[in-house]
Design an enzyme around this catalytic site. Structure first.
Site, PDB file in Angstrom:
ATOM      1  N   HIS A 111       0.820  -1.227   0.000  1.00 49.76           N
ATOM      2  CA  HIS A 111       0.000   0.000   0.000  1.00 49.76           C
ATOM      3  C   HIS A 111       0.850   1.271   0.000  1.00 49.76           C
ATOM      4  CE1 HIS A 111      -3.643  -2.232   0.388  1.00 49.76           C
ATOM      5  NE2 HIS A 111      -3.350  -2.717   1.585  1.00 49.76           N
TER       6      HIS A 111
ATOM      7  N   ASP B 284      -4.299 -12.763   3.951  1.00 50.90           N
ATOM      8  CA  ASP B 284      -5.535 -12.290   4.580  1.00 50.90           C
ATOM      9  C   ASP B 284      -6.771 -12.635   3.766  1.00 50.90           C
ATOM     10  OD1 ASP B 284      -4.641 -10.572   2.633  1.00 50.90           O
ATOM     11  OD2 ASP B 284      -4.723  -8.761   3.855  1.00 50.90           O
TER      12      ASP B 284
ATOM     13  N   HIS C 196      -6.311  -7.412  -0.186  1.00 51.33           N
ATOM     14  CA  HIS C 196      -6.452  -5.986  -0.464  1.00 51.33           C
ATOM     15  C   HIS C 196      -5.736  -5.625  -1.768  1.00 51.33           C
ATOM     16  CE1 HIS C 196      -6.876  -6.469   3.913  1.00 51.33           C
ATOM     17  NE2 HIS C 196      -7.659  -5.405   3.876  1.00 51.33           N
TER      18      HIS C 196
ATOM     19  N   ASP D 220      -2.865 -10.742  -2.274  1.00 45.62           N
ATOM     20  CA  ASP D 220      -3.383 -10.249  -0.997  1.00 45.62           C
ATOM     21  C   ASP D 220      -4.880  -9.972  -1.126  1.00 45.62           C
ATOM     22  OD1 ASP D 220      -3.878  -8.002   1.120  1.00 45.62           O
ATOM     23  OD2 ASP D 220      -1.821  -8.603   1.547  1.00 45.62           O
TER      24      ASP D 220
END
Length: 403
Positions: free
Chosen positions: A143, A268, A181, A179
């Protein structure tokens, strides 16, 4: 050279980046990004014998220099991280430093730069030929953008490594992010660079941070088709996730012909993860890592850098998933019915008061429909896949319906 579970294959020289100093990346008690994730992974991989294999080297990373970080981050941002690191009482929320997601802490710069140094070390090992595969499970800070920290990520280690590969003369790098995200920071850094193909499979931004990563985000004006996003519906399980992966990623690898693959293996996406809403098993995550390794073998002469990322089920999921990643990278996959070593389970019970899983897998039956079976417009995953294929495939000379 392929790495199929259960088969004995040639041993690729493999580097695993690890030092207990990496656990200094610590946002404090109660923060989801618990440094114990890394320690438990190293302990489990060690108990499984993966770090003692003759062809596996364990290397401690150095702290990346400012000059190295500034290949992808602005000097102003690096200076801001240094200031906040020295005085955490003076946050810089405009740059994402000292926020709820990224609390300021003393030594933050050194801790984050060490993780970046780990993936940079991996890139250098690939470049000098001392390793064919390299794993930094403490990396994957996807990120972090050029000017801003975000989502538990201060410096973008994968981007630093990719830039190092490019600067050394590598012509095409594929970045594959699995991931839960969206890998928004890495995508943004290489948004207009046609030498880097960023592919992110993630839970839709309609239901999960950072709210980006839709099919129509395809790259800058000089690199159209270089950003690929598969925004999966909340609740997607193994069958849908793997169908999406195999309907998008191998085809693009064949068209792009990368020279090195850099991958981010945030776990995740697991059904027990507290921060996301996908329904993947450790078995499915292991299959994804196997697939990436096989793509590296097919297109890159095996050259593969794998990082960690998200994953907040600290004892039950992360260590198993990333130990599988290490095992696959080392060409010695651990069967899913392997019992988790008793010494590791005893350590988890003593330290965390939890009974760790008994086996290395989740005892699920992995099955998925290949895209060749046909597109189902009534299926939400299929609609997502088709949106991505329509948006990106034509830029690569591929037919969205048939390739």
């Amino acid at each position: 050279m392929t790495y199929l579970p259960g088969l004995s294959q040639p041993a690729p020289p493999t580097m695993v980046v690890w030092s207990s100093a990496m656990t200094a990346y610590d946002f404090g008690p109660g923060h989801p990004m618990a440094p114990e994730r890394m320690d438990l992974t190293a302990r489990l991989a060690g108990s499984l014998g993966l770090l003692d294999l003759a062809h596996v080297s364990v290397a401690a990373p150095d702290v990346a220099t400012d000059a190295e970080l500034e290949t992808v981050h602005s000097p102003e941002f690096v200076a801001a991280v240094r200031r906040v690191s020295q005085d955490p009482a003076q946050p810089d929320e405009a740059r994402g430093l000292g926020t709820e997601d990224d609390p300021a802490f003393a030594g933050m710069h050194e801790a984050a730069a060490r993780l970046a140094g780990g993936t940079l070390l991996a890139a250098n090992a690939i470049l000098d030929g001392s390793a064919l595969h390299a794993v930094n499970f403490g990396g994957g800070m996807h990120h972090a953008a050029r000017e801003r920290a975000s989502g538990f990520c201060i410096y973008n280690d994968a981007a630093v490594a990719i830039q190092r590969l490019l600067d050394a003369g590598i012509g095409r790098v594929a970045y594959i992010d699995v991931d839960a995200h969206h890998g928004d920071g890495t995508e943004s850094i290489f948004w207009d660079d046609p030498r880097v193909l960023t592919i992110s499979l993630h839970e839709s931004g309609l239901t999960l941070f950072p709210g980006t990563g839709f099919a129509n985000e395809t790259g800058g004006p000089h690199a159209e088709g270089s950003a690929v996003n598969v925004a999966l519906p909340s609740g997607t399980g193994d069958a849908g996730w793997l169908r999406a992966f195999y309907a998008v990623v191998p085809q693009l690898m064949g068209a792009f012909q990368p020279e090195v693959i850099v991958s981010q293996h945030g776990c995740d996406s697991h059904r027990h993860d507290p921060l996301a809403h996908l329904n993947i098993s450790v078995d499915g995550q292991r299959e994804a890592a196997t697939a990436v390794g096989n793509l590296a073998a097919r297109y890159c002469g095996g050259r593969w850098i794998a990082t960690g990322g998200g994953g907040y089920s600290v004892t039950d999921v992360v260590p198993r998933s990333w130990s599988h990643l290490i095992a696959i990278a080392a060409g010695r996959p651990v069967p899913l019915r392997t019992e988790v070593p008793n010494d590791w389970r005893a350590y988890v019970l003593a330290k965390f008061g939890r009974n760790a899983p008994e086996f290395m897998g989740d005892d699920v039956e992995l099955w998925w429909r290949s895209w060749e079976v046909g597109f189902d417009p009534n299926d939400a995953v299929d609609r997502t896949v088709m949106a991505t294929r329509k948006a990106v495939f034509p830029f690569h000379g591929l037919d969205p319906w048939f390739d």
